[in-house]
Design an enzyme around this catalytic site. Structure first.
Site, mmCIF file in Angstrom:
data_model
loop_
_atom_site.group_PDB
_atom_site.id
_atom_site.type_symbol
_atom_site.label_atom_id
_atom_site.label_comp_id
_atom_site.label_asym_id
_atom_site.label_seq_id
_atom_site.Cartn_x
_atom_site.Cartn_y
_atom_site.Cartn_z
ATOM 1 C CB ILE A 132 10.785 10.049 -47.214
ATOM 2 C CG1 ILE A 132 10.638 11.297 -48.087
ATOM 3 C CG2 ILE A 132 11.885 9.133 -47.732
ATOM 4 C CD1 ILE A 132 11.868 12.196 -48.081
ATOM 5 C CG ASP A 133 6.655 13.143 -48.892
ATOM 6 O OD1 ASP A 133 7.757 13.462 -48.399
ATOM 7 O OD2 ASP A 133 6.293 13.492 -50.023
ATOM 8 C CB THR A 136 13.588 -11.119 -54.797
ATOM 9 O OG1 THR A 136 13.522 -9.910 -55.556
ATOM 10 C CG2 THR A 136 14.386 -12.162 -55.574
ATOM 11 N NE ARG A 137 17.390 -13.552 -50.294
ATOM 12 C CZ ARG A 137 18.465 -13.622 -49.543
ATOM 13 N NH1 ARG A 137 18.358 -13.800 -48.230
ATOM 14 N NH2 ARG A 137 19.667 -13.531 -50.077
ATOM 15 C CD GLU A 153 9.360 19.456 -50.338
ATOM 16 O OE1 GLU A 153 10.469 19.831 -50.752
ATOM 17 O OE2 GLU A 153 8.877 18.345 -50.603
#
Length: 325
Positions: free
Chosen positions: A130-131, A27-28, A226
């Site tokens: 995150i993986d 955005t900035r 997992e």
């Protein structure tokens, strides 16, 4: 090529700490370079439904330190269809958005790639997962924070494992990639990590039992990626049957891994790739993912980022093996 005047930004798929820092950066940087910015809520689902708002610098104030995503996120089955992508494209044209920046993981960037191909529309991907499994960037947004969250949890579980002389199988996220499991195991002094990349064909549980716990240790930590078939519960049940003399427990860390205040590394990474996305658009680039490799901003074709497997450093397996004696 049409001039870019307005940029849309959305977050998609699983949330990751640092996504807000990326939204802020996009955005900035866009406003600094004279572009309009429109935030799209709830990922591709919100894009199809027209959930769009014009963003100012004030809209992204005081969010760099927060987890989650202020734009919310969702997984969208409808967007996977040509009809859904047509609805999304219609929203982009209606809102006057000339380019789309997507912050997300493999599935999210695949969606961006399909939209770009079907409508010749400029899309830029930012690696938010995150993986840490996207090809072409050393780290993804959220990975470092999650690694530290896992480390903190395992340190606490270690106290209980030692006190009760137990084997703990700790399941972490990363179904198809073992970066979180392998590196958290090293960081926490775990005795083993069971990851999908360790495909030697041997039984990882038997290797671990013969190498460590059966020799001298009465308590230990095993970190497991997992898996619907071979997760922590699977290995714990095997130990109970094959080695009944040991006291076994399972801890599945679950969604607590996704939350929390983003680390400095994730904030800096998100800030750099956000600026890199706007730079890419100004330069006329399209359909690339912005990453950091060897501390340099790189632009990776979306097809490479989502289709190529990111290899884990197999030396990490050797490091853990040698340090777990």
């Amino acid at each position: 090529m049409a001039k870019i005047r307005c940029v849309g930004v959305l977050t998609s798929g699983g949330d990751a700490p640092g996504m807000n820092a990326a939204i802020r950066s996009v955005t900035r940087s866009a406003i600094f370079n004279g572009l309009k910015v429109k935030g799209i809520y709830r990922g591709y689902e919100g894009l199809m439904n027209g959930e769009v708002k014009t963003f100012t610098t004030e809209d992204v104030s005081n969010i760099i330190q927060t987890g989650g995503t202020i734009l919310r996120t969702a997984r969208s089955k409808d967007f996977q269809t040509p009809e859904g992508r047509k609805r999304a494209y219609d929203t982009l044209k209606k809102e006057g958005i000339d380019a789309l920046i997507v912050i997300g993981g493999n599935g999210s960037l695949t969606g961006a790639m399909k939209l770009a191909e079907e409508y010749d529309f400029p899309c830029i991907g930012l690696p938010g997962t995150i993986d840490n499994d996207l090809y072409g960037t050393d780290n993804t947004i959220g990975y470092d924070t999650t690694l530290n969250t896992i480390m903190d949890c395992i340190d606490k579980i270690r106290d209980t494992a030692n006190s009760h002389e137990r084997i703990f199988f700790i399941e972490v996220m990363g179904r198809d990639a073992g970066f979180l499991a392998q590196n958290s195991a090293i960081a926490c002094g775990a005795e083993a990590a069971i990851i999908p990349e360790d495909s030697t064909g041997s039984d990882q549980l038997i290797e671990f039992m013969s190498r460590g716990i059966r020799k001298s240790k009465k308590s230990c930590i095993v970190v497991v990626s997992e898996s619907p078939k071979c997760g922590a519960m699977y290995y714990a049940e095997r130990v109970k049957k094959e080695y009944p003399q040991f006291d076994v427990r399972v801890s599945i860390l679950g969604h607590l891994q996704r939350g929390g205040i983003p680390s400095a590394r994730d904030r800096i990474l998100a800030s750099r790739v956000g600026v890199g996305a706007i730079t890419a658009l100004i330069q006329g680039q399209r359909n690339v993912m912005v990453g950091i490799r060897n501390n340099e901003v790189v632009y990776v074709p979306l097809i490479e980022a989502v289709a190529k497997n990111k290899p884990i450093d197999l030396q990490l397996i050797k490091v853990l093996d040698e340090l777990s004696i």
